[in-house]
Design a protein around this motif. Structure first.
Motif, short mmCIF file in Angstrom:
data_model
loop_
_atom_site.label_atom_id
_atom_site.label_comp_id
_atom_site.label_asym_id
_atom_site.label_seq_id
_atom_site.Cartn_x
_atom_site.Cartn_y
_atom_site.Cartn_z
N GLU A 203 0.85 -1.20 0.00
CA GLU A 203 0.00 0.00 0.00
C GLU A 203 0.88 1.24 0.00
N VAL A 204 1.14 1.77 -1.19
CA VAL A 204 2.03 2.93 -1.33
C VAL A 204 1.33 4.03 -2.12
N SER A 205 1.78 5.24 -1.92
CA SER A 205 1.33 6.38 -2.74
C SER A 205 2.31 6.54 -3.89
N ALA A 206 1.79 6.50 -5.12
CA ALA A 206 2.65 6.60 -6.29
C ALA A 206 2.01 7.51 -7.33
N ILE A 207 2.84 8.32 -7.99
CA ILE A 207 2.36 9.20 -9.06
C ILE A 207 3.27 9.07 -10.27
N ASP A 208 2.74 9.44 -11.43
CA ASP A 208 3.50 9.36 -12.67
C ASP A 208 4.54 10.47 -12.75
N TYR A 209 5.65 10.17 -13.36
CA TYR A 209 6.78 11.10 -13.48
C TYR A 209 6.35 12.42 -14.12
N TYR A 210 5.45 12.35 -15.13
CA TYR A 210 5.09 13.55 -15.88
C TYR A 210 3.83 14.24 -15.34
N SER A 211 3.22 13.72 -14.30
CA SER A 211 2.01 14.33 -13.75
C SER A 211 2.35 15.62 -13.02
N PRO A 212 1.40 16.56 -12.94
CA PRO A 212 1.66 17.81 -12.20
C PRO A 212 1.99 17.54 -10.74
N ALA A 213 2.96 18.25 -10.23
CA ALA A 213 3.33 18.05 -8.83
C ALA A 213 2.17 18.42 -7.90
N SER A 214 1.34 19.35 -8.33
CA SER A 214 0.20 19.76 -7.50
C SER A 214 -0.78 18.62 -7.28
N SER A 215 -0.81 17.65 -8.21
CA SER A 215 -1.71 16.51 -8.05
C SER A 215 -1.24 15.58 -6.94
N ALA A 216 -0.02 15.77 -6.46
CA ALA A 216 0.54 14.91 -5.41
C ALA A 216 0.37 15.52 -4.02
N LEU A 217 -0.26 16.69 -3.93
CA LEU A 217 -0.36 17.38 -2.63
C LEU A 217 -1.05 16.53 -1.57
N GLU A 218 -2.16 15.92 -1.93
CA GLU A 218 -2.87 15.09 -0.96
C GLU A 218 -2.02 13.90 -0.53
N ALA A 219 -1.31 13.31 -1.51
CA ALA A 219 -0.44 12.17 -1.20
C ALA A 219 0.72 12.60 -0.31
N ILE A 220 1.25 13.81 -0.54
CA ILE A 220 2.36 14.31 0.28
C ILE A 220 1.89 14.51 1.72
N SER A 221 0.70 15.11 1.88
CA SER A 221 0.16 15.32 3.23
C SER A 221 -0.08 13.99 3.93
N HIS A 222 -0.59 13.01 3.19
CA HIS A 222 -0.85 11.69 3.77
C HIS A 222 0.46 11.00 4.17
N SER A 223 1.47 11.13 3.30
CA SER A 223 2.75 10.48 3.60
C SER A 223 3.43 11.12 4.80
N LEU A 224 3.19 12.41 5.03
CA LEU A 224 3.73 13.07 6.21
C LEU A 224 3.09 12.49 7.47
N ILE A 225 1.79 12.24 7.41
CA ILE A 225 1.08 11.67 8.54
C ILE A 225 1.54 10.24 8.82
N THR A 226 1.76 9.47 7.75
CA THR A 226 2.15 8.07 7.91
C THR A 226 3.66 7.88 8.00
N GLN A 227 4.42 8.97 7.88
CA GLN A 227 5.88 8.93 7.92
C GLN A 227 6.45 8.03 6.83
N THR A 228 5.89 8.18 5.62
CA THR A 228 6.38 7.45 4.45
C THR A 228 6.77 8.45 3.38
N SER A 229 6.45 8.18 2.12
CA SER A 229 6.85 9.06 1.03
C SER A 229 5.95 8.79 -0.17
N VAL A 230 6.14 9.59 -1.23
CA VAL A 230 5.38 9.43 -2.47
C VAL A 230 6.32 8.94 -3.56
N ALA A 231 6.03 7.78 -4.11
CA ALA A 231 6.88 7.20 -5.16
C ALA A 231 6.58 7.84 -6.51
#
Length: 397
Positions: A203-231
């Motif tokens: 169960e990981v958060s992953a985004i495409d290399y070419y996707s807008p970084a802004s689309s990863a904001l929710e994943a970044i916030s979630h990864s901060l809470i879970t102390q993980t990262s966004v792939a």
């Protein structure tokens, strides 16, 4: 035996830990930003200094009228500034009370008695606690003794102490580091692979290399809470790198402009430990202008010029990134399991057959709470975290 090790009290892990520098829950986001920039730590503690003496008496935990209610880091500020309603005027957003960006998840920060056992601390962490607030031994200097005989004053929003009492906090890393110091007691567990132990999470958060970084904001916030990262992956699921809260926490608020305008791949280059490449800085400014984000552009330009004026040309040369991503959009891969991929800001990876002790050492050496798990062809398998590792030790007992 390992059981006797876990009979240690949490106070044993507090030796040498610095006292927390507090921030009042009534402070503004700007106050939090200033505190983060002046702190040696990535996180600052937030305290509510109303009267908590009822139910938390001085003889019980020494809290008196102050209690830690959460923690903040630069990522909280950055994600807040990236909200659509704050893009037009970042300076106005900074005047908001810090409570607006404080995580609302209960139990992330918990007060514990210094006599609590290590086993109790592990159980709290496995139930969601990230930071355990522990009272430090009271200072017995003549000054502190005089203060203790004085009538207690009203609670100060700039102090975590009550009658001279100070606090530190313990993290998952502190516990893992402590267990690593006596890893031989758990033999043969440390030599088993993380695959065999079943602690690789898919169960990981992953985004495409070419996707807008802004689309990863929710994943970044979630990864901060879970102390993980966004792939960051390509269309075939090949692991390229990450957008890590641990790396973002070492940046400043100008990264919000980069997240608003760049792709995920370019953001990965922008937050490199060597500093943002000049071509990406120019690109961010141009795209802010295109989006009519004049206030953000103005403030971003001022902050960038202030940063540049603080460094000599020699220092700028030393701090410039060793390489930038080619503008064609190509990326590089690394097949090493023991080092950061390509650049220092990128991910720490391991193999499914890596041993538990090797993974523990890697994570501690690089000051991260997790490692990405990849196959020989760089396909992403999953992630292994400190929490996963602690579950193994807990179940072993």
């Amino acid at each position: 035996m390992a059981v006797s090790l876990l009979a240690h009290e949490v106070s044993d892990l507090c030796l040498g830990k610095p006292a927390l520098k507090p921030l009042s829950v009534s402070a503004t986001v700007a106050d939090a930003l200033a505190a983060l920039k002046s702190s040696d730590e990535n996180f600052i503690s937030v305290w509510d200094c109303e009267d908590y003496s009822i139910g938390f008496g001085e003889e019980n935990d020494g809290l008196g009228c102050c209690r830690c209610v959460g923690k903040l880091c630069m990522v909280d500020v950055i994600c807040y500034l990236c909200r659509e309603e704050n893009l037009l005027s970042p300076s106005s957003a900074l005047k908001t009370p810090v409570s607006a960006i404080l995580p609302k998840i209960p139990g992330l920060v918990m007060h514990v008695d210094p006599s609590s056992s290590l086993l109790e601390a592990i159980d709290l962490i496995l139930h969601g606690a990230q930071n355990l607030v522990v009272p430090l031994p009271a200072k017995r200097s003549s000054i502190s003794r005089r203060k203790q005989h004085q009538k207690p004053s009203s609670c100060s929003p700039t102090s975590t102490s009550h009658n001279g009492r100070e606090f530190c906090w313990l993290t998952q890393e502190d516990v893992i580091r402590f267990l690593l110091g006596s890893i031989g007691l758990f033999s043969p567990l440390p030599a088993l692979s993380i695959d065999t132990l079943g602690i690789i999470s898919s169960e990981v958060s992953a985004i495409d290399y070419y996707s807008p970084a802004s689309s990863a904001l929710e994943a970044i916030s979630h990864s901060l809470i879970t102390q993980t990262s966004v792939a960051i992956v390509d269309s075939e699921g090949v692991f390229i790198g990450e957008i890590s809260p641990f790396t973002l926490a070492c940046c400043d608020e100008t990264v919000s402009a980069a997240i608003t305008t760049l792709s995920s791949g370019d953001l990965m280059a922008y937050i490199d430990c060597g500093g943002p490449p000049e071509d990406l800085v120019r690109e961010v400014k141009a795209r802010l202008k295109e989006k009519n984000l004049d206030r953000m552009l103005q403030e971003f330009t001022i902050l960038c010029s202030m940063t540049n004026s603080d460094s000599s040309s020699d220092e700028e040369s030393e701090l410039s990134p060793r390489r930038t991503l080619p503008r064609s959009g190509r990326y590089s891969r690394s097949f090493s399991y023991s080092a950061r991929m390509v650049r220092r800001a990128e991910a720490i990876v391991c193999h499914p057959k890596s041993s538990l002790v090797a993974v523990m050492i890697q994570a501690i050496a690089h000051r991260v709470n997790y490692l990405w798990v990849i196959e020989d062809d760089c396909s992403l398998v999953g992630i292994v975290t400190f929490s996963n590792m602690l579950k193994v030790f807990r179940e072993h007992l």
